[in-house]
Design a protein around this motif. Structure first.
Motif, PDB file in Angstrom:
ATOM      1  N   ALA A 127      89.484 -10.073   9.650  1.00  0.00           N
ATOM      2  CA  ALA A 127      88.895 -10.254  11.136  1.00  0.00           C
ATOM      3  C   ALA A 127      90.147 -11.102  11.680  1.00  0.00           C
ATOM      4  O   ALA A 127      90.734 -12.034  11.295  1.00  0.00           O
ATOM      5  CB  ALA A 127      87.534 -10.772  11.105  1.00  0.00           C
ATOM      6  N   PRO A 128      90.303 -10.898  13.119  1.00  0.00           N
ATOM      7  CA  PRO A 128      91.169 -11.939  13.677  1.00  0.00           C
ATOM      8  C   PRO A 128      90.688 -13.176  13.996  1.00  0.00           C
ATOM      9  O   PRO A 128      89.632 -13.419  14.002  1.00  0.00           O
ATOM     10  CB  PRO A 128      91.332 -11.154  15.201  1.00  0.00           C
ATOM     11  N   GLY A 129      91.452 -14.007  14.211  1.00  0.00           N
ATOM     12  CA  GLY A 129      91.191 -15.226  14.414  1.00  0.00           C
ATOM     13  C   GLY A 129      91.735 -16.183  15.567  1.00  0.00           C
ATOM     14  O   GLY A 129      92.596 -15.358  16.457  1.00  0.00           O
ATOM     15  N   PRO A 130      91.977 -17.400  15.721  1.00  0.00           N
ATOM     16  CA  PRO A 130      92.390 -18.130  17.075  1.00  0.00           C
ATOM     17  C   PRO A 130      93.836 -18.050  16.835  1.00  0.00           C
ATOM     18  O   PRO A 130      94.608 -18.458  18.021  1.00  0.00           O
ATOM     19  CB  PRO A 130      91.871 -19.595  16.883  1.00  0.00           C
ATOM     20  N   TRP A 131      94.433 -17.600  16.035  1.00  0.00           N
ATOM     21  CA  TRP A 131      96.051 -17.444  15.713  1.00  0.00           C
ATOM     22  C   TRP A 131      96.426 -16.130  16.413  1.00  0.00           C
ATOM     23  O   TRP A 131      97.699 -15.823  16.619  1.00  0.00           O
ATOM     24  CB  TRP A 131      96.540 -17.289  14.251  1.00  0.00           C
ATOM     25  N   LEU A 132      95.324 -15.325  16.867  1.00  0.00           N
ATOM     26  CA  LEU A 132      96.062 -14.071  17.695  1.00  0.00           C
ATOM     27  C   LEU A 132      96.299 -14.380  18.971  1.00  0.00           C
ATOM     28  O   LEU A 132      95.322 -14.795  19.935  1.00  0.00           O
ATOM     29  CB  LEU A 132      94.762 -13.017  17.478  1.00  0.00           C
ATOM     30  N   PRO A 133      97.326 -13.985  19.648  1.00  0.00           N
ATOM     31  CA  PRO A 133      97.845 -14.248  21.301  1.00  0.00           C
ATOM     32  C   PRO A 133      97.252 -13.196  21.635  1.00  0.00           C
ATOM     33  O   PRO A 133      96.867 -12.277  21.132  1.00  0.00           O
ATOM     34  CB  PRO A 133      99.337 -14.386  20.917  1.00  0.00           C
ATOM     35  N   PRO A 134      96.966 -13.230  23.194  1.00  0.00           N
ATOM     36  CA  PRO A 134      96.639 -12.149  23.922  1.00  0.00           C
ATOM     37  C   PRO A 134      97.747 -11.069  24.079  1.00  0.00           C
ATOM     38  O   PRO A 134      98.801 -11.197  23.766  1.00  0.00           O
ATOM     39  CB  PRO A 134      96.334 -12.777  25.412  1.00  0.00           C
ATOM     40  N   GLY A 135      97.173  -9.554  24.433  1.00  0.00           N
ATOM     41  CA  GLY A 135      98.128  -8.591  24.461  1.00  0.00           C
ATOM     42  C   GLY A 135      98.274  -7.928  23.412  1.00  0.00           C
ATOM     43  O   GLY A 135      99.116  -6.900  23.246  1.00  0.00           O
ATOM     44  N   PHE A 136      97.476  -8.138  22.385  1.00  0.00           N
ATOM     45  CA  PHE A 136      97.634  -7.240  20.964  1.00  0.00           C
ATOM     46  C   PHE A 136      96.338  -6.382  21.021  1.00  0.00           C
ATOM     47  O   PHE A 136      95.163  -6.726  21.282  1.00  0.00           O
ATOM     48  CB  PHE A 136      97.736  -8.063  19.809  1.00  0.00           C
ATOM     49  N   ASP A 137      96.347  -5.017  20.637  1.00  0.00           N
ATOM     50  CA  ASP A 137      95.202  -4.154  20.091  1.00  0.00           C
ATOM     51  C   ASP A 137      95.132  -4.435  18.485  1.00  0.00           C
ATOM     52  O   ASP A 137      96.140  -4.725  18.057  1.00  0.00           O
ATOM     53  CB  ASP A 137      95.620  -2.621  20.246  1.00  0.00           C
ATOM     54  N   VAL A 138      94.007  -4.834  18.197  1.00  0.00           N
ATOM     55  CA  VAL A 138      93.725  -4.777  16.580  1.00  0.00           C
ATOM     56  C   VAL A 138      92.928  -3.420  16.036  1.00  0.00           C
ATOM     57  O   VAL A 138      92.138  -3.251  16.661  1.00  0.00           O
ATOM     58  CB  VAL A 138      92.822  -6.287  16.478  1.00  0.00           C
ATOM     59  N   VAL A 139      93.440  -3.074  15.106  1.00  0.00           N
ATOM     60  CA  VAL A 139      93.058  -1.817  14.334  1.00  0.00           C
ATOM     61  C   VAL A 139      92.841  -2.265  13.054  1.00  0.00           C
ATOM     62  O   VAL A 139      93.799  -3.035  12.353  1.00  0.00           O
ATOM     63  CB  VAL A 139      93.965  -0.515  14.664  1.00  0.00           C
ATOM     64  N   PRO A 140      91.730  -1.857  12.429  1.00  0.00           N
ATOM     65  CA  PRO A 140      91.667  -2.101  10.928  1.00  0.00           C
ATOM     66  C   PRO A 140      92.609  -1.195   9.870  1.00  0.00           C
ATOM     67  O   PRO A 140      92.895  -0.150  10.094  1.00  0.00           O
ATOM     68  CB  PRO A 140      90.251  -1.906  10.567  1.00  0.00           C
ATOM     69  N   GLN A 141      93.114  -1.904   8.864  1.00  0.00           N
ATOM     70  CA  GLN A 141      93.923  -0.948   7.711  1.00  0.00           C
ATOM     71  C   GLN A 141      92.885   0.001   7.279  1.00  0.00           C
ATOM     72  O   GLN A 141      91.828  -0.349   7.091  1.00  0.00           O
ATOM     73  CB  GLN A 141      94.483  -2.037   6.828  1.00  0.00           C
ATOM     74  N   VAL A 142      93.480   0.995   6.841  1.00  0.00           N
ATOM     75  CA  VAL A 142      92.682   2.162   6.301  1.00  0.00           C
ATOM     76  C   VAL A 142      92.816   1.787   4.841  1.00  0.00           C
ATOM     77  O   VAL A 142      93.712   1.167   4.236  1.00  0.00           O
ATOM     78  CB  VAL A 142      93.336   3.548   6.342  1.00  0.00           C
ATOM     79  N   PRO A 143      91.493   2.259   3.889  1.00  0.00           N
ATOM     80  CA  PRO A 143      91.706   2.051   2.302  1.00  0.00           C
ATOM     81  C   PRO A 143      92.933   2.732   1.861  1.00  0.00           C
ATOM     82  O   PRO A 143      93.740   3.630   2.292  1.00  0.00           O
ATOM     83  CB  PRO A 143      90.376   2.810   2.098  1.00  0.00           C
ATOM     84  N   GLY A 144      93.437   2.364   0.609  1.00  0.00           N
ATOM     85  CA  GLY A 144      94.313   2.980  -0.042  1.00  0.00           C
ATOM     86  C   GLY A 144      95.371   2.006  -0.207  1.00  0.00           C
ATOM     87  O   GLY A 144      95.619   0.928   0.003  1.00  0.00           O
ATOM     88  N   GLY A 145      96.684   2.610  -0.743  1.00  0.00           N
ATOM     89  CA  GLY A 145      97.793   1.817  -1.248  1.00  0.00           C
ATOM     90  C   GLY A 145      98.256   1.516   0.144  1.00  0.00           C
ATOM     91  O   GLY A 145      98.209   2.016   1.211  1.00  0.00           O
ATOM     92  N   LEU A 146      99.571   0.698  -0.190  1.00  0.00           N
ATOM     93  CA  LEU A 146     100.119   0.205   1.094  1.00  0.00           C
ATOM     94  C   LEU A 146     101.100   1.441   1.732  1.00  0.00           C
ATOM     95  O   LEU A 146     101.163   1.380   3.070  1.00  0.00           O
ATOM     96  CB  LEU A 146     101.304  -0.729   0.635  1.00  0.00           C
ATOM     97  N   ASP A 147     101.571   2.356   1.068  1.00  0.00           N
ATOM     98  CA  ASP A 147     102.098   3.320   1.420  1.00  0.00           C
ATOM     99  C   ASP A 147     100.782   4.057   2.825  1.00  0.00           C
ATOM    100  O   ASP A 147     101.365   4.565   3.558  1.00  0.00           O
ATOM    101  CB  ASP A 147     102.835   4.579   0.621  1.00  0.00           C
ATOM    102  N   GLU A 148      99.759   4.362   2.035  1.00  0.00           N
ATOM    103  CA  GLU A 148      98.993   5.160   3.098  1.00  0.00           C
ATOM    104  C   GLU A 148      98.749   4.217   4.323  1.00  0.00           C
ATOM    105  O   GLU A 148      98.395   4.675   5.376  1.00  0.00           O
ATOM    106  CB  GLU A 148      97.607   5.329   2.214  1.00  0.00           C
ATOM    107  N   ARG A 149      98.515   2.824   3.994  1.00  0.00           N
ATOM    108  CA  ARG A 149      98.264   2.016   5.169  1.00  0.00           C
ATOM    109  C   ARG A 149      99.322   1.895   5.993  1.00  0.00           C
ATOM    110  O   ARG A 149      99.173   1.981   7.320  1.00  0.00           O
ATOM    111  CB  ARG A 149      97.942   0.634   4.747  1.00  0.00           C
ATOM    112  N   LEU A 150     100.549   1.996   5.622  1.00  0.00           N
ATOM    113  CA  LEU A 150     101.809   1.849   6.526  1.00  0.00           C
ATOM    114  C   LEU A 150     101.818   3.370   7.253  1.00  0.00           C
ATOM    115  O   LEU A 150     101.931   3.577   8.535  1.00  0.00           O
ATOM    116  CB  LEU A 150     103.138   1.906   5.765  1.00  0.00           C
ATOM    117  N   ALA A 151     101.719   4.531   6.580  1.00  0.00           N
ATOM    118  CA  ALA A 151     101.471   5.923   7.079  1.00  0.00           C
ATOM    119  C   ALA A 151     100.426   5.942   8.251  1.00  0.00           C
ATOM    120  O   ALA A 151     100.728   6.471   9.184  1.00  0.00           O
ATOM    121  CB  ALA A 151     101.192   6.783   6.106  1.00  0.00           C
ATOM    122  N   ALA A 152      99.169   5.219   7.976  1.00  0.00           N
ATOM    123  CA  ALA A 152      98.404   5.472   9.090  1.00  0.00           C
ATOM    124  C   ALA A 152      98.610   4.434  10.270  1.00  0.00           C
ATOM    125  O   ALA A 152      98.212   5.022  11.248  1.00  0.00           O
ATOM    126  CB  ALA A 152      96.937   4.502   8.085  1.00  0.00           C
TER     127      ALA A 152
END
Length: 215
Positions: A59-84
């Motif tokens: 989950a995002p916290g106070p460290w997140l500056p404005p101007g960013f969209d936040v999307v969740p990582q998909v399940p799976g290995g890092l290669d799948e998460r980067l691909a997504a």
């Protein structure tokens, strides 16, 4: 439309930077991870882009500056998460970085795909800290072995095998160990990460000096 992607974990104790423990406690390691992420996000925020996306495990916290969209990582290995992460860029140019290189600057992240198809930023540990694709294709990442000493070479070979014109970015050092932390802080001494490391290590230094003097 150009997109800057940051893939990261929520900086929670016990979930991030576990190789920093010891010498740091899980809480201290999480504080260093948060500082590294904050530095990275600040550099991305200062870099020209049409869209900035945080691909987050947690989950995002106070460290997140404005101007960013936040999307969740998909399940799976890092290669799948980067691909997504790249699959969500609607086919436009995109550059992806992680949260382990707080020494990044807007200058390093400002790329131009006019005469190349990809950017590749090798890391000293054999991985990579940045990957840019003029036409993101998730297939370029799926199946690449991640978190190994040959990850960078395998990903670079995948790009070359696809016939892409690749431009190299400077080699950077990831923060994985305490030695890495010290070296990276020295490269970016005015950042949040360096300040957090100084704050956490100064008591250690003072205690060690006092003990030596007492003997």
């Amino acid at each position: 439309m150009s997109t800057l992607l940051v893939i990261a974990k929520e900086p929670r104790p016990g979930r991030v930077k576990t190789r920093l423990t010891p010498p740091f406690t899980p809480e201290e390691a999480a504080a260093l991870a948060e500082a590294a992420l904050a530095d990275t996000l600040a550099a991305v925020a200062a870099t020209p882009a049409d869209r900035r996306v945080l691909v987050l495990d947690g989950a995002p916290g106070p460290w997140l500056p404005p101007g960013f969209d936040v999307v969740p990582q998909v399940p799976g290995g890092l290669d799948e998460r980067l691909a997504a992460a790249f699959a969500g860029c609607d086919g436009g140019p995109a550059l992806l970085v992680g949260m382990d290189t707080p020494q990044v600057t807007p200058e390093l992240l400002t790329v131009d795909f006019a005469d190349c198809d990809a950017y590749f930023g090798p890391a000293e540990d054999g991985g990579f800290w940045a990957l840019g694709l003029a036409a993101p294709d998730p297939a370029l990442l799926r199946g690449v072995p991640m978190s190994t000493p040959v990850t960078g070479a395998a990903q670079r070979a995948r790009l070359a095998g696809a016939g892409l014109r690749v431009r190299e970015l400077p080699r950077l050092r990831d923060v994985d160990t305490a030695a890495d932390a010290g070296a990276v802080a020295a490269e970016a001494p005015h950042g949040r990460f360096a300040a957090a490391l100084t704050r956490l290590t100064t008591p250690m230094t003072t205690t060690a000096t006092t003990a030596t003097t007492a003997r």
